[in-house]
Design a protein around this motif. Structure first.
Motif, mmCIF file in Angstrom:
data_model
loop_
_atom_site.group_PDB
_atom_site.id
_atom_site.type_symbol
_atom_site.label_atom_id
_atom_site.label_comp_id
_atom_site.label_asym_id
_atom_site.label_seq_id
_atom_site.Cartn_x
_atom_site.Cartn_y
_atom_site.Cartn_z
ATOM 1 N N ALA A 133 -23.695 -70.706 32.353
ATOM 2 C CA ALA A 133 -24.025 -71.555 33.628
ATOM 3 C C ALA A 133 -23.652 -70.566 34.751
ATOM 4 O O ALA A 133 -23.367 -69.402 34.704
ATOM 5 C CB ALA A 133 -23.299 -72.877 33.709
ATOM 6 N N TYR A 134 -24.011 -71.247 35.926
ATOM 7 C CA TYR A 134 -23.665 -70.071 37.276
ATOM 8 C C TYR A 134 -22.697 -71.150 38.115
ATOM 9 O O TYR A 134 -22.792 -72.175 38.209
ATOM 10 C CB TYR A 134 -25.166 -70.217 37.979
ATOM 11 N N LYS A 135 -22.086 -70.255 38.793
ATOM 12 C CA LYS A 135 -21.128 -70.866 39.865
ATOM 13 C C LYS A 135 -21.985 -70.368 41.327
ATOM 14 O O LYS A 135 -22.201 -69.040 41.136
ATOM 15 C CB LYS A 135 -19.818 -70.530 39.706
ATOM 16 N N TRP A 136 -21.880 -71.093 42.180
ATOM 17 C CA TRP A 136 -22.376 -70.827 43.625
ATOM 18 C C TRP A 136 -21.449 -70.370 44.616
ATOM 19 O O TRP A 136 -20.382 -71.229 44.529
ATOM 20 C CB TRP A 136 -23.111 -72.069 43.976
ATOM 21 N N ASN A 137 -21.608 -69.364 45.100
ATOM 22 C CA ASN A 137 -20.772 -68.918 46.302
ATOM 23 C C ASN A 137 -20.860 -70.118 47.508
ATOM 24 O O ASN A 137 -21.776 -70.325 48.085
ATOM 25 C CB ASN A 137 -21.123 -67.646 46.813
ATOM 26 N N LYS A 138 -19.699 -70.748 47.752
ATOM 27 C CA LYS A 138 -19.841 -71.793 48.758
ATOM 28 C C LYS A 138 -20.217 -71.583 49.952
ATOM 29 O O LYS A 138 -20.799 -72.077 50.671
ATOM 30 C CB LYS A 138 -18.379 -72.617 48.558
ATOM 31 N N SER A 139 -19.594 -70.400 50.523
ATOM 32 C CA SER A 139 -20.081 -69.930 51.983
ATOM 33 C C SER A 139 -21.470 -69.429 52.148
ATOM 34 O O SER A 139 -21.970 -69.386 53.439
ATOM 35 C CB SER A 139 -18.889 -68.782 52.324
ATOM 36 N N LYS A 140 -22.173 -69.108 51.025
ATOM 37 C CA LYS A 140 -23.553 -68.818 51.133
ATOM 38 C C LYS A 140 -24.465 -69.800 50.726
ATOM 39 O O LYS A 140 -25.471 -69.897 51.461
ATOM 40 C CB LYS A 140 -23.801 -67.563 50.195
ATOM 41 N N VAL A 141 -24.179 -70.688 50.000
ATOM 42 C CA VAL A 141 -25.066 -71.689 49.750
ATOM 43 C C VAL A 141 -25.036 -73.131 50.535
ATOM 44 O O VAL A 141 -25.887 -73.561 51.056
ATOM 45 C CB VAL A 141 -25.025 -72.137 48.084
ATOM 46 N N LYS A 142 -23.656 -73.204 50.938
ATOM 47 C CA LYS A 142 -23.506 -74.243 52.062
ATOM 48 C C LYS A 142 -24.274 -74.446 53.321
ATOM 49 O O LYS A 142 -24.901 -75.473 53.736
ATOM 50 C CB LYS A 142 -22.033 -74.370 52.309
ATOM 51 N N PRO A 143 -24.394 -73.241 53.922
ATOM 52 C CA PRO A 143 -25.267 -73.324 55.084
ATOM 53 C C PRO A 143 -26.850 -73.712 54.800
ATOM 54 O O PRO A 143 -27.250 -74.555 55.624
ATOM 55 C CB PRO A 143 -25.289 -71.857 55.636
ATOM 56 N N LEU A 144 -27.259 -73.285 53.838
ATOM 57 C CA LEU A 144 -28.959 -73.504 53.296
ATOM 58 C C LEU A 144 -28.736 -75.153 53.154
ATOM 59 O O LEU A 144 -29.682 -75.632 53.325
ATOM 60 C CB LEU A 144 -29.070 -72.878 52.228
ATOM 61 N N LEU A 145 -27.773 -75.704 52.328
ATOM 62 C CA LEU A 145 -27.604 -77.165 52.129
ATOM 63 C C LEU A 145 -27.677 -77.805 53.351
ATOM 64 O O LEU A 145 -28.085 -78.914 53.704
ATOM 65 C CB LEU A 145 -26.767 -77.380 50.930
ATOM 66 N N ASP A 146 -26.522 -77.492 54.248
ATOM 67 C CA ASP A 146 -26.293 -78.238 55.414
ATOM 68 C C ASP A 146 -27.603 -78.177 56.274
ATOM 69 O O ASP A 146 -28.083 -79.333 56.748
ATOM 70 C CB ASP A 146 -25.276 -77.354 56.146
ATOM 71 N N ASP A 147 -28.422 -77.236 56.295
ATOM 72 C CA ASP A 147 -29.651 -77.129 57.015
ATOM 73 C C ASP A 147 -30.663 -78.116 56.464
ATOM 74 O O ASP A 147 -31.443 -78.853 57.492
ATOM 75 C CB ASP A 147 -30.183 -75.647 57.059
ATOM 76 N N LEU A 148 -30.601 -78.188 55.124
ATOM 77 C CA LEU A 148 -31.601 -79.143 54.567
ATOM 78 C C LEU A 148 -31.287 -80.459 54.673
ATOM 79 O O LEU A 148 -32.194 -81.187 55.211
ATOM 80 C CB LEU A 148 -31.497 -78.806 53.013
ATOM 81 N N PHE A 149 -29.958 -80.756 54.692
ATOM 82 C CA PHE A 149 -29.548 -82.313 54.776
ATOM 83 C C PHE A 149 -29.700 -82.710 56.507
ATOM 84 O O PHE A 149 -30.083 -83.783 56.619
ATOM 85 C CB PHE A 149 -28.111 -82.514 54.396
#
Length: 92
Positions: free
Chosen positions: A72-88
């Motif tokens: 499986a994969y782990k996601w780098n929080k500091s890189k994926v969070k801004p993208l998700l925050d923008d989407l939300f």
């Protein structure tokens, strides 16, 4: 998620369950679909596969499931969070 003092925010890696919990999402498939919407992964009919866009923010890991080694994969929080925050923010 509380961060120990010796770990930098940039070093935090979250599996899909942990990432979903960060956003109050109870089903990992829902988080996987959000990541697909962001073009970070796709579904190949059997599993979620990271896209080239995701390579800089993931880390592959192994785990034991019913006496079988799975990946499986782990996601780098500091890189994926801004993208998700923008989407939300667009849908709230």
């Amino acid at each position: 998620m509380e961060i120990p003092d010796n770990i930098k925010e940039d070093d935090i890696m979250l599996n899909i369950d942990e990432l979903a919990k960060e956003y109050g999402i109870s089903h990992t498939n829902d988080m996987n679909r959000l990541l697909r919407h962001l073009k970070l992964q796709s579904w190949d009919g059997k599993r979620w596969v990271p896209t080239e866009k995701a390579y800089e923010m993931i880390e592959k890991y192994e785990f034991n499931y019913r006496n079988m080694i799975k990946h499986a994969y782990k996601w780098n929080k500091s890189k994926v969070k801004p993208l998700l925050d923008d989407l939300f923010s667009k849908y709230s």
